[in-house]
Design an enzyme around this catalytic site. Sequence first.
Site, PDB file in Angstrom:
ATOM      1  N   ASP A  75     -49.982 -30.668  -4.439  1.00  9.45           N
ATOM      2  CA  ASP A  75     -49.910 -31.636  -5.536  1.00  9.45           C
ATOM      3  C   ASP A  75     -50.968 -32.712  -5.347  1.00  9.45           C
ATOM      4  OD1 ASP A  75     -47.693 -30.270  -6.440  1.00  9.45           O
ATOM      5  OD2 ASP A  75     -46.281 -31.589  -5.420  1.00  9.45           O
ATOM      6  N   CYS A 104     -48.914 -29.947   0.119  1.00  8.03           N
ATOM      7  CA  CYS A 104     -48.021 -29.221  -0.786  1.00  8.03           C
ATOM      8  C   CYS A 104     -48.760 -28.678  -2.002  1.00  8.03           C
ATOM      9  CB  CYS A 104     -46.913 -30.151  -1.247  1.00  8.03           C
ATOM     10  SG  CYS A 104     -47.561 -31.598  -2.118  1.00  8.03           S
ATOM     11  N   CYS A 114     -44.526 -33.080  -8.378  1.00  9.00           N
ATOM     12  CA  CYS A 114     -43.088 -33.048  -8.609  1.00  9.00           C
ATOM     13  C   CYS A 114     -42.563 -34.410  -9.073  1.00  9.00           C
ATOM     14  CB  CYS A 114     -42.408 -32.692  -7.299  1.00  9.00           C
ATOM     15  SG  CYS A 114     -42.789 -33.897  -6.011  1.00  9.00           S
ATOM     16  N   CYS A 164     -44.087 -37.178  -0.236  1.00 12.79           N
ATOM     17  CA  CYS A 164     -44.627 -37.666  -1.517  1.00 12.79           C
ATOM     18  C   CYS A 164     -44.986 -39.153  -1.383  1.00 12.79           C
ATOM     19  CB  CYS A 164     -43.619 -37.488  -2.655  1.00 12.79           C
ATOM     20  SG  CYS A 164     -42.977 -35.819  -2.823  1.00 12.79           S
TER      21      CYS A 164
HETATM   22 FE1  FES Z   1     -45.981 -32.569  -3.176  1.00 10.07          FE
HETATM   23 FE2  FES Z   1     -44.095 -34.126  -4.070  1.00 10.07          FE
HETATM   24  S1  FES Z   1     -43.877 -32.094  -3.363  1.00 10.07           S
HETATM   25  S2  FES Z   1     -46.160 -34.636  -3.730  1.00 10.07           S
END
Ligand code: FES
Length: 140
Positions: free
Chosen positions: A52, A50, A75, A119
């Site tokens: 992150d 994603c 997020c 996540c």
């Molecule tokens: Fe990527 Fe939460 S959307 S870690």
Amino acid sequence: MDTEFDDLQEMVLRDARKKYSEITIEHFMNPHNFGEMSQSDGHSSITGPCGDTIEIWLKVSDGIITEASFETDGCGTSIASGSMVTVLAKGKTLDSARTISPEDILKALDGLPEEKQHCALLASNVLRAAIDDVLTADVD
Ligand code: FES
């Protein structure tokens, strides 16, 4: 102004409660063990598909995780997952903490919406990599 902010915060929380458990909201709003750790025994940083990133630092004594901390640029659920995985890891042996699965994190958070469950997977992968870093450092 304060009242407007309180109203807005209440509105956001009301929306969040439709999707997220109380414990997830609590860990998102008041993350446990947040922040970089100096002089850690193990560290890992992984960027998920994603985009992150979650980072985890560990301090270990006699094979037991005495301190665990995390940071993320992701997020709200990555914050809640990072927070929860550090809570679950603290006080465990390295072997036991290595078995903390995404399902364990999801269970501890009282579930996450399906589209946010990755996540928890990212958080457990980062923890495992940080544990591997401790073990690799021991071998050197
Ligand atoms: Fe990527 Fe939460 S959307 S870690």
